[in-house]
Scaffold this motif. Structure first.
Motif, PDB file in Angstrom:
ATOM      1  N   THR A 137      32.732  41.038  21.418  1.00 48.12           N
ATOM      2  CA  THR A 137      33.120  42.452  21.339  1.00 48.12           C
ATOM      3  C   THR A 137      32.331  43.190  22.420  1.00 48.12           C
ATOM      4  N   PRO A 138      32.971  44.128  23.107  1.00 45.29           N
ATOM      5  CA  PRO A 138      32.361  44.646  24.348  1.00 45.29           C
ATOM      6  C   PRO A 138      31.246  45.670  24.141  1.00 45.29           C
ATOM      7  N   SER A 157      33.069  51.864  30.864  1.00 47.96           N
ATOM      8  CA  SER A 157      34.468  51.530  31.051  1.00 47.96           C
ATOM      9  C   SER A 157      34.678  50.157  30.412  1.00 47.96           C
ATOM     10  N   VAL A 158      35.640  50.048  29.522  1.00 52.22           N
ATOM     11  CA  VAL A 158      35.909  48.791  28.824  1.00 52.22           C
ATOM     12  C   VAL A 158      37.230  48.228  29.347  1.00 52.22           C
ATOM     13  N   LYS A 159      37.172  47.035  29.959  1.00 56.44           N
ATOM     14  CA  LYS A 159      38.370  46.440  30.559  1.00 56.44           C
ATOM     15  C   LYS A 159      38.588  45.030  30.021  1.00 56.44           C
ATOM     16  N   PRO A 160      39.860  44.664  29.807  1.00 61.27           N
ATOM     17  CA  PRO A 160      40.121  43.269  29.448  1.00 61.27           C
ATOM     18  C   PRO A 160      40.011  42.384  30.687  1.00 61.27           C
ATOM     19  N   VAL A 161      39.121  41.413  30.653  1.00 61.35           N
ATOM     20  CA  VAL A 161      38.930  40.496  31.782  1.00 61.35           C
ATOM     21  C   VAL A 161      39.178  39.071  31.272  1.00 61.35           C
ATOM     22  N   THR A 162      40.045  38.352  31.940  1.00 62.83           N
ATOM     23  CA  THR A 162      40.319  36.966  31.534  1.00 62.83           C
ATOM     24  C   THR A 162      39.173  36.081  32.039  1.00 62.83           C
ATOM     25  N   ASP A 163      38.266  35.752  31.131  1.00 58.26           N
ATOM     26  CA  ASP A 163      37.056  35.023  31.529  1.00 58.26           C
ATOM     27  C   ASP A 163      36.579  34.057  30.446  1.00 58.26           C
ATOM     28  N   GLU A 164      37.422  33.759  29.471  1.00 57.72           N
ATOM     29  CA  GLU A 164      36.944  33.012  28.309  1.00 57.72           C
ATOM     30  C   GLU A 164      36.630  31.552  28.616  1.00 57.72           C
ATOM     31  N   GLU A 171      42.746  48.986  28.769  1.00 57.87           N
ATOM     32  CA  GLU A 171      41.488  49.546  29.254  1.00 57.87           C
ATOM     33  C   GLU A 171      41.148  50.848  28.534  1.00 57.87           C
ATOM     34  N   ALA A 172      39.875  51.139  28.441  1.00 56.14           N
ATOM     35  CA  ALA A 172      39.453  52.419  27.856  1.00 56.14           C
ATOM     36  C   ALA A 172      38.196  52.916  28.535  1.00 56.14           C
ATOM     37  N   GLN A 223      42.452  31.622  33.233  1.00 59.17           N
ATOM     38  CA  GLN A 223      41.583  32.041  32.129  1.00 59.17           C
ATOM     39  C   GLN A 223      42.324  32.995  31.181  1.00 59.17           C
ATOM     40  N   THR A 224      41.813  33.088  29.965  1.00 58.52           N
ATOM     41  CA  THR A 224      42.442  33.889  28.922  1.00 58.52           C
ATOM     42  C   THR A 224      41.542  35.034  28.466  1.00 58.52           C
ATOM     43  N   PHE A 225      42.177  35.968  27.774  1.00 59.49           N
ATOM     44  CA  PHE A 225      41.473  37.065  27.096  1.00 59.49           C
ATOM     45  C   PHE A 225      42.182  37.293  25.770  1.00 59.49           C
TER      46      PHE A 225
END
Lengths: 363, 363
Positions: free
Chosen positions: B183-184, B140-147, A138-139, A65-67
């Motif tokens: 957008t998160p 908490s904002v995280k990049p998750v590969t889920d697209e 991350e933030a 999967q992508t982001f």
């Protein structure tokens, strides 16, 4: 149990939450625009990919999967019979494209004012901000009670006092709108990530004029270095991110501002010289100290203005065309850090329009 | 050192980052709109205050400082000779007002289409999202590969396959735009926080029609209950948040969707009856299962559609005027979860325009 109650009680003492009762001050602008084209798109950025193959029967596993993140968001409007060069607007720290829209008291911002003057406008949310919130890093986003600091840092006054001549509306509604228009980072600020995305805006739209504010001015210089389609740069109150050629970085400017001494950023001469090929103008507002002072907000911006003067001198020494305009020096008083939304923002916009005309950028 | 290298190597195996090389597909819309009024404002929300007195000489201390959060952001445009009732647009999960703007392939979205039909439009970023990012709760904002999950969940197809009849453009650029328009959250989703802000939009602008999508539909019902200035509700593909009167909540609908069984939400009868005083229409797209299936995305939306039918029956039983339109049942095929930006979105918009006319809401 007793201790828990005690803790709870202390928490309640420290932080209170009140539901807002905003007065109904919202009124529609009277704009009357003929828009030939408007829309939005995402541009630039990076793609993260987890190794493996996506399995639709295990669709919550990350494999394959992508982001997509770190892009900019752009909202554009082009009026009928538009001028050749559109304006591309990049906001500052803690802000979004809202900076250029309606003012806190609901008047036209630069978006409407320059549409009215016939310019196409492109309003950006920079990577990791606003509607471009997907970040590859991350933030943690936390509510921090710090708005009276920003009131002071942005030179509305020394809270709770407004500067006597301030061009900021003094009603409670406007101040609340101003506080609420801030929006947090969803990943750390990275000037190169920002400039990469902004440069790709110009790749998409062609030649244009870049207009930056505050923290956005640093990535603005980097964008102009990267992309010759940036035909001019207009910077409102830059502070950090001033780039100088190797060996020509000035000594740090001492300051009693809360960010301390201000340093220039060293880049190769070949890159610096790219900034000498296009007209550049920088504007600063009022209530900036002339000489060092212990009033920290006035002294913070003193160091910025002094650095801007050194920077303009360096650009011009290398054959460029840069100038810095300190508004009180030409008889315009009371501007805060947000010149584009101050009470006299039409005068501020007309000043820019005059410069664009002078430089032949208004065809 | 060796272990660190090994870890690094594995990390690189798992996650790779590539700078995007978006093809330059951006083209300007040909809109030609006469806009009488446009601007933006923040509305609703809460204020946190730290006890104590602000000290300008210790401006980074929280005492006496405030934090304004949980408001909505609104961008509005009103065309010349506008119809009486404007449209207020609320997005779904992971989205912003971008949902209603340009489509992933750059065509007009509902914003431009309905401006062209003479409606004023109000596009919202809900509290804790996009340009309304200031949240009173931490996130908490995280990049998750889920697209690829979302591609499937939103019924573009079963990744990597597109549904044969899908109304989604099959080029890489459009899919990338679609992924990037998410957008998160900058604070957890809270239907009451959202509906409070949306209700205050109507307090500010007066009577209007609320148009919601997906997760936004739940707060949409709550807004209509709170505010009689909501004169009609249009809901695109609601899933959760269906409210029923006490004692009338149907049994949960079992589903092989990844969110499991779907339950209704119990509210007092008096509140429910407020939903019977205004016309309501709900639309669903294609590729939703008719009977239970193991294809999880089709079964997820089957449960949503079945619950919508039960809900509409409950509204009408109590004297209301609600209907659910399953597009394939009237000969419109291939729509994804994002009907408003699908390739046939003009037909989808015209369907809504016809309903507004039928209900006398287009004056």
């Amino acid at each position: 149990m007793k201790m828990r109650f005690g803790t709870c009680f202390i928490m309640m003492m420290i932080l209170t939450a009140t539901v807002s009762a905003q007065s109904k001050k919202f009124v529609h602008n009277k704009t009357d625009l003929r828009i030939q084209s408007q829309g939005s798109f995402l541009v630039g950025g990076t793609t993260l990919t987890t190794a493996g193959t996506f399995d639709v029967d295990n669709a919550l596993k990350p494999e394959g999967q992508t982001f997509h993140g770190d892009h900019a968001y752009v909202f554009y409007q082009v009026p009928r019979k538009a001028k050749k060069l559109p304006l591309v607007f990049l906001h500052g720290a803690g802000q979004s494209k809202k900076t250029w829209e309606s003012t806190p008291d609901g008047r036209d911002g630069f978006q409407n004012i320059f549409l009215g003057k016939g310019y196409g406008v492109y309003l950006l949310d920079q990577p990791r901000r606003g509607e471009a919130g997907k970040s590859t890093v991350e933030a943690s986003v936390k509510p921090v009670t710090d708005e009276q600091f920003w009131f002071t840092q942005f030179r509305i006054g020394n809270y709770p006092d407004y500067f006597p001549n301030v061009q900021f509306p003094k009603d409670a509604y406007s101040l609340e709108q101003f506080y609420r228009q801030m929006t947090p980072n969803t990943g750390n600020f990275d000037a190169k990530v920002v400039s990469s995305a902004v440069s790709q805006v110009f790749d998409n739209i062609g030649d244009g004029i870049l207009i930056t504010h505050s923290q956005g001015c640093g990535p603005g210089w980097l964008t102009a270095i990267q992309n010759t389609q940036v035909k001019a740069v207009v910077a409102y109150e830059p502070y950090s991110g001033f780039v100088f050629p190797s060996g020509e970085v000035p000594a740090p400017i001492q300051s009693n501002g809360l960010f301390g001494a201000l340093s220039g950023v060293e880049i190769p001469l070949a890159d610096f010289k790219k900034l000498t090929t296009r007209p550049i103008i920088i504007y600063y507002g009022d209530n900036i100290a002339k000489d060092p002072t212990n009033v920290w907000n006035k002294d913070h911006w003193r160091s910025g203005l002094e650095m801007a003067k050194l920077w303009v001198a360096a650009i011009n020494k290398h054959g460029g065309d840069a100038q810095v305009v300190h508004l009180p020096a030409i008889g315009i008083y009371g501007n805060t850090h947000f010149l584009m939304s101050d009470l006299n923002n039409v005068a501020v916009a007309n000043l820019l329009a005059g410069w664009l005309k002078e430089k032949g950028l208004d065809k």
